[in-house]
Enzyme design. Sequence first.
Site, PDB file in Angstrom:
ATOM      1  CB  SER A  30      32.538  26.567  37.653  1.00 35.68           C
ATOM      2  OG  SER A  30      32.135  27.156  39.517  1.00 35.68           O
ATOM      3  CE  LYS A  94      35.706  38.454  36.427  1.00 37.61           C
ATOM      4  NZ  LYS A  94      35.615  37.509  36.636  1.00 37.61           N
ATOM      5  N   GLY A  95      39.369  35.976  39.086  1.00 39.08           N
ATOM      6  CA  GLY A  95      40.418  35.734  38.774  1.00 39.08           C
ATOM      7  C   GLY A  95      41.066  34.165  39.444  1.00 39.08           C
ATOM      8  N   GLY A  96      40.492  33.688  39.898  1.00 37.30           N
ATOM      9  CA  GLY A  96      40.294  32.305  40.707  1.00 37.30           C
ATOM     10  C   GLY A  96      40.474  31.079  39.394  1.00 37.30           C
ATOM     11  CD  GLU A 103      37.793  36.256  33.973  1.00 36.96           C
ATOM     12  OE1 GLU A 103      37.033  34.950  34.112  1.00 36.96           O
ATOM     13  OE2 GLU A 103      38.112  36.569  34.925  1.00 36.96           O
TER      14      GLU A 103
HETATM   15  C1  5RP Z   1      37.439  33.613  36.423  1.00 39.42           C
HETATM   16  C2  5RP Z   1      37.238  33.952  37.653  1.00 39.42           C
HETATM   17  C3  5RP Z   1      35.421  33.550  36.973  1.00 39.42           C
HETATM   18  O1  5RP Z   1      34.721  34.388  37.168  1.00 39.42           O
HETATM   19  C4  5RP Z   1      35.853  33.130  39.071  1.00 39.42           C
HETATM   20  O2  5RP Z   1      37.185  32.895  39.377  1.00 39.42           O
HETATM   21  C5  5RP Z   1      34.206  32.571  39.354  1.00 39.42           C
HETATM   22  O3  5RP Z   1      34.689  31.065  39.338  1.00 39.42           O
HETATM   23  P1  5RP Z   1      33.582  30.156  39.562  1.00 39.42           P
HETATM   24  O4  5RP Z   1      32.259  30.710  39.058  1.00 39.42           O
HETATM   25  O5  5RP Z   1      34.435  28.591  38.724  1.00 39.42           O
HETATM   26  O6  5RP Z   1      33.588  30.233  41.186  1.00 39.42           O
HETATM   27  O7  5RP Z   1      37.473  35.386  38.048  1.00 39.42           O
HETATM   28  O8  5RP Z   1      38.893  33.970  36.240  1.00 39.42           O
END
Ligand code: 5RP
Length: 217
Positions: A30, A94-96, A103
């Site tokens: 996001s 990372k990876g949410g 990435e």
């Molecule tokens: C996706 C990621 C994103 O960078 C991480 O989850 C942060 O996301 P957001 O900007 O929605 O908080 O690693 O795989």
Amino acid sequence: MDQQELKKAVGRAALEYVKPGEILGVGTGSTVDCFIDALKESGIDVPACVSSSVRSTQKLQAYGFKVLDLNEVEKIGVYVDGADEIDPHFAMIKGGGGALTREKIVAMVSERFVCIADESKKVDVLGKFPLPIEVIPMAVRAVSREIEKLGGKPVLRDFTTDNGNKILDVHGWQITDAEQWEQKLNQIVGVVTVGLFAKRGADVLLLGTSQGVKTFK
Ligand code: 5RP
């Protein structure tokens, strides 16, 4: 400022690192969505991007940006991406959003990793946010058992990655030695990618705070 406004602010601040005429690496999430919006509005000449997910590719293409396969590109100057957590050494979880493997690959070939995050993401110790681990589908149970032996509590995410794999979100770890931990988890057979970005952490952190965007290098 609410969290969305902080994300927009860091998305705009990252424009300063985009070099006109250079291929740009674009992450996922996001916060990166806000960056892509700002990039479009800026009119900066970006000849092409390399994207870390189908989601970002679609957004970039909808705005008219050219997106190249990484195999067509020799090097990337700047990679802009978010994080779920970032520690004082610029190691990240990372990876949410599930895009950790691509990435990590794009980050690896990029000269500079610019992390954009709101202040909730800055932590002293990584691990409150469950660590995402991308796993080959047939190895989900086997990898889960190995993780449990290391004291983690894996939870299978109801999600399939862009690479056709599964994600285990691992709870219960306090990660102080991130680089060693990343290496150790990478050794488990069946693991594709660990969402710890320590060996290749961020080079610059743009942190959105209620006092404005703070830059850490
Ligand atoms: C996706 C990621 C994103 O960078 C991480 O989850 C942060 O996301 P957001 O900007 O929605 O908080 O690693 O795989």
